[in-house]
Enzyme design. Structure first.
Site, short mmCIF file in Angstrom:
data_model
loop_
_atom_site.label_atom_id
_atom_site.label_comp_id
_atom_site.label_asym_id
_atom_site.label_seq_id
_atom_site.Cartn_x
_atom_site.Cartn_y
_atom_site.Cartn_z
N TYR A 134 0.78 -1.24 0.06
CA TYR A 134 -0.13 -0.01 0.14
C TYR A 134 0.85 1.21 0.08
CZ TYR A 134 -2.91 3.36 2.62
OH TYR A 134 -3.52 4.58 2.97
N LYS A 138 1.46 4.31 -2.79
CA LYS A 138 1.16 5.76 -2.67
C LYS A 138 2.28 6.56 -2.80
CE LYS A 138 -2.90 6.23 0.03
NZ LYS A 138 -3.93 7.36 -0.45
P1 NAP Z 1 -12.24 4.28 2.59
O1 NAP Z 1 -13.16 4.63 3.51
O2 NAP Z 1 -11.66 2.94 2.57
O3 NAP Z 1 -12.59 4.87 1.35
C1 NAP Z 1 -11.82 4.23 -0.04
C2 NAP Z 1 -12.47 5.33 -1.24
O4 NAP Z 1 -11.70 4.57 -2.47
C3 NAP Z 1 -13.82 4.66 -1.32
O5 NAP Z 1 -14.71 5.77 -1.81
C4 NAP Z 1 -13.87 3.70 -2.54
O6 NAP Z 1 -14.96 3.51 -3.21
C5 NAP Z 1 -12.73 4.07 -3.27
N1 NAP Z 1 -12.09 2.88 -4.16
C6 NAP Z 1 -11.54 2.00 -3.76
N2 NAP Z 1 -11.42 1.10 -4.66
C7 NAP Z 1 -11.40 2.12 -5.87
C8 NAP Z 1 -11.41 1.77 -7.28
N3 NAP Z 1 -10.77 0.53 -7.54
N4 NAP Z 1 -12.05 2.52 -8.20
C9 NAP Z 1 -12.46 3.92 -7.69
N5 NAP Z 1 -12.51 3.94 -6.43
C10 NAP Z 1 -12.32 3.26 -5.54
O7 NAP Z 1 -10.87 5.24 3.25
P2 NAP Z 1 -10.63 6.56 3.73
O8 NAP Z 1 -10.41 6.33 5.13
O9 NAP Z 1 -11.85 7.59 3.49
O10 NAP Z 1 -9.61 7.15 3.21
C11 NAP Z 1 -9.33 8.09 2.22
C12 NAP Z 1 -7.93 8.65 1.80
O11 NAP Z 1 -7.19 8.90 2.93
C13 NAP Z 1 -7.15 7.33 1.37
O12 NAP Z 1 -6.14 7.81 0.09
C14 NAP Z 1 -6.32 6.84 2.25
O13 NAP Z 1 -5.19 6.11 2.09
C15 NAP Z 1 -6.20 8.27 2.99
N6 NAP Z 1 -5.77 8.19 4.49
C16 NAP Z 1 -6.61 7.56 5.31
C17 NAP Z 1 -6.46 7.53 6.80
C18 NAP Z 1 -7.64 6.97 7.66
O14 NAP Z 1 -7.09 6.71 8.70
N7 NAP Z 1 -8.68 6.58 7.27
C19 NAP Z 1 -5.31 8.11 7.24
C20 NAP Z 1 -4.41 8.43 6.34
C21 NAP Z 1 -4.57 8.65 5.02
P3 NAP Z 1 -16.29 2.63 -3.02
O15 NAP Z 1 -16.41 2.66 -1.41
O16 NAP Z 1 -17.32 3.24 -3.91
O17 NAP Z 1 -15.84 1.16 -3.57
#
Ligand code: NAP
Length: 306
Positions: A134, A138
């Site tokens: 992952y 990134k």
């Molecule tokens: P999340 O809830 O898992 O959401 C992931 C998103 O990516 C969903 O909208 C999903 O769409 C989309 N996605 C996954 N596979 C896809 C594909 N093949 N094509 C198009 N869209 C796709 O993650 P999050 O927590 O919101 O995180 C958002 C961002 O912030 C990510 O880049 C993550 O690495 C970063 N981040 C998160 C955290 C944290 O603690 N949550 C911390 C640091 C950074 P569907 O649901 O419609 O499939």
């Protein structure tokens, strides 16, 4: 649909749903509408929408178990999503490409005096083995972000808050702790036991604070730099569990079994550059205890109520 001014990929996830309150005019995209692994579909959609601002939140995200069990899937899916989007944006460059990275992609370890880590250390060593695939994908997206398109790359620490992934395999520690401690309180269980030692150090910020940073940057325009988004205070996992127990009014004992992995001991990131680049950050950041209080309230009204 014709032109789209602000496009948010990954718009259906936890952060995307949180951001929707701050950028209601944006188009929030999920994988059902456009699978970013499909290069032809991505090229066609970007050519049609020609977005002015692209906020890329999409990622295949998973917990340690899923990352360790299917590293190639995490690498290939995330690389394909990043490469397809970059290729399409190179043809139709937006005015601002806002990329969401993560402190998970920092080196597994740096010298003691280098904590909290500055953005210059992002690829100064191999990422943690528990989420290397992952992280490498990134890091590739980060290189792409510098490929001539005006950009801002954000490196947030762990997130929590209303709407988090509670009780799922994807849950981060804080969401898992809220879920388990609340269940124990309601059931009258005398002890909640967590894996590990509780000594690992983490920074957790409210997803809503990060969403407000994103909205402010959309307003200000590209910074053409990489910015950590993290709190100054670093807490141990044990301290955070104790704060949740206290705020939840749980009378039982919170303990750590000492068994199982702690993960990285620390990965704290330095928010100084963000504070300088976006002075509004000082008024955006929510104190940790207040964030836990709001999240608990949301959990009780939405998750527990179900
Ligand atoms: P999340 O809830 O898992 O959401 C992931 C998103 O990516 C969903 O909208 C999903 O769409 C989309 N996605 C996954 N596979 C896809 C594909 N093949 N094509 C198009 N869209 C796709 O993650 P999050 O927590 O919101 O995180 C958002 C961002 O912030 C990510 O880049 C993550 O690495 C970063 N981040 C998160 C955290 C944290 O603690 N949550 C911390 C640091 C950074 P569907 O649901 O419609 O499939």
């Amino acid at each position: 649909m014709g032109r789209t001014d602000i496009l948010v990929t990954g718009g259906t996830g936890f952060l995307g749903r949180t951001l929707a309150a701050h950028l209601p005019e944006a188009h929030f995209l999920g994988s059902a509408e456009l699978d970013l692994r499909d290069g032809a579909a991505v090229a066609e959609a970007i050519a049609r929408w020609r977005p002015r601002v692209v906020i890329d939140l999409a990622a295949r995200v998973g917990g340690i178990t899923a990352n360790m069990a299917q590293p190639a899937d995490f690498l290939v899916d995330n690389l394909r999503m990043a490469a397809n989007l970059m290729a399409a944006l190179r043809e139709h460059p937006p005015e601002h490409f806002l990329v969401m990275l993560s402190t998970c992609i920092y080196p597994n370890e740096v010298a003691d005096e280098q904590y909290p880590m500055s953005e210059d250390l992002l690829d100064a060593g191999p990422p943690p083995p528990t989420n290397a695939a992952y992280a490498l994908a990134k890091r590739a997206l980060w290189q792409g972000a510098q490929y001539g398109i005006p950009y801002t790359a954000l490196v947030p620490s762990n997130l929590f808050g209303p709407g988090d992934h509670f009780g799922s395999e994807q849950a981060h520690f804080l969401a898992a702790a809220i879920d388990r401690i609340e269940r124990a309180r309601v059931a009258g269980d005398p002890v909640v036991e967590f894996f590990g030692t509780g000594r690992a150090l983490r920074q957790f910020i409210l997803a809503d604070d990060l969403a407000r940073v994103v909205a402010a940057l959309v307003e200000r325009g590209p910074r053409n730099e990489t910015l950590n988004v993290a709190c100054r205070e670093v807490r141990s996992i044990r301290q955070m569990a104790e704060t949740v127990a206290e705020q939840a009014g749980y009378q039982g004992e919170v303990c750590f079994s000492g068994k199982g992995p702690d993960g990285q001991y620390r990965k704290d990131a330095d928010p100084s550059r963000l504070a300088a680049s976006l002075p509004a950050w000082a008024s955006i950041e929510t104190p940790f205890e207040e964030g836990v209080r709001r999240t608990l309230e949301w959990y009780r009204n939405h998750v527990a109520a179900r």
